[in-house]
Design an enzyme around this catalytic site. Structure first.
Site, PDB file in Angstrom:
ATOM      1  CB  VAL A 117      -1.185  -0.146   1.220  1.00 47.07           C
ATOM      2  CG1 VAL A 117      -1.685   1.094   1.111  1.00 47.07           C
ATOM      3  CG2 VAL A 117      -1.910  -1.164   1.282  1.00 47.07           C
ATOM      4  CB  CYS A 118       3.977   2.166   1.981  1.00 47.93           C
ATOM      5  SG  CYS A 118       3.385   1.840   3.499  1.00 47.93           S
ATOM      6  CB  THR A 119       4.759   0.409  -2.976  1.00 45.79           C
ATOM      7  OG1 THR A 119       5.653  -0.268  -2.247  1.00 45.79           O
ATOM      8  CG2 THR A 119       5.633   0.547  -4.207  1.00 45.79           C
ATOM      9  CG  LEU A 175       5.820   6.577  -0.401  1.00 46.51           C
ATOM     10  CD1 LEU A 175       6.892   5.888  -0.065  1.00 46.51           C
ATOM     11  CD2 LEU A 175       5.907   8.065  -0.036  1.00 46.51           C
TER      12      LEU A 175
END
Length: 216
Positions: free
Chosen positions: A48-50, A53
């Site tokens: 999810v973070c990927t 960002l």
């Protein structure tokens, strides 16, 4: 938990100096006279973070239009951040173009209350802070680690904050830039007539709908 700060809207955003993918950052100095979005990530090399960002990097020109800087954070070390950048570019088609704080000692996470022990005592939740040029916290949103954020909504909220700072209006449900606004209830009709000479739609004495004023 004991080291964490409880922040509220209107508080001064805590200052700090911390390492990042773009070198050491003194936060207040780095913000300068801009708006700022500070947002935390649970962990590097997570799916999810990927995606988040990559999306923020793609939207950076939209933040810049609003004189708003963006800066991310996770509690992983700088070397992990730097290794992760290649994955973000390869999978999202977008190179990271803003700093990512390496908060290994949790200094910033504790200052901003980004670790919620009942969710996880080691990972930051998906916290968003919108900070104005006076370094005041104007908006806070907290998502669980499993839910990716909608950064279009954060842009919409910044539009509302910047508009309502300049004019005696509030923005209604689902408002977007260019939509009609609401005259603030504290303004009398006599005062409103001076500010909104073209008039308004008075649906109730407290609900006066008016065309959006120019933001600048």
């Amino acid at each position: 938990m004991s080291g964490q700060t409880t922040l509220r809207l209107g508080d001064t955003a805590p200052d700090f100096t911390q390492e990042s993918t773009e070198g050491s950052i003194n936060f207040h100095q780095w913000i300068g006279d801009n708006w700022c979005v500070l947002f935390s990530h649970p962990k590097d090399f997570t799916p999810v973070c990927t995606t988040e960002l990559g999306e923020v990097a793609r939207l950076k020109p939209e933040f810049e239009k609003r004189h708003c800087k963006v800066i991310g954070l996770s509690v992983d070390p700088l070397e992990d951040h730097l290794s992760w950048l290649g994955d973000i570019e390869a999978t999202q088609g977008q190179r990271l173009n803003f700093p990512l704080l390496a908060d290994r000692d949790r200094k910033v996470s504790d200052l901003y209350g980004m670790i919620h022990p009942n969710a996880s005592d080691t990972l930051t939740v998906r916290t968003v802070f919108v900070i104005d040029p006076d370094k005041k916290i104007r908006l806070m949103i907290t998502y669980p680690a499993s839910t990716g954020r909608n950064f279009e909504e954060i842009l919409r909220a910044i539009d509302s904050l910047q508009l309502t700072d300049k004019h005696k209006v509030a923005t209604p449900v689902n408002w977007k830039a260019g939509d009609k606004c609401i005259i603030v209830p504290s303004l009398s009709n006599e005062e409103a007539a001076k500010l909104f000479p073209d008039g308004w739609d008075e649906q109730r004495p407290y609900l006066r709908v008016v065309e959006q004023p120019e933001k600048t």
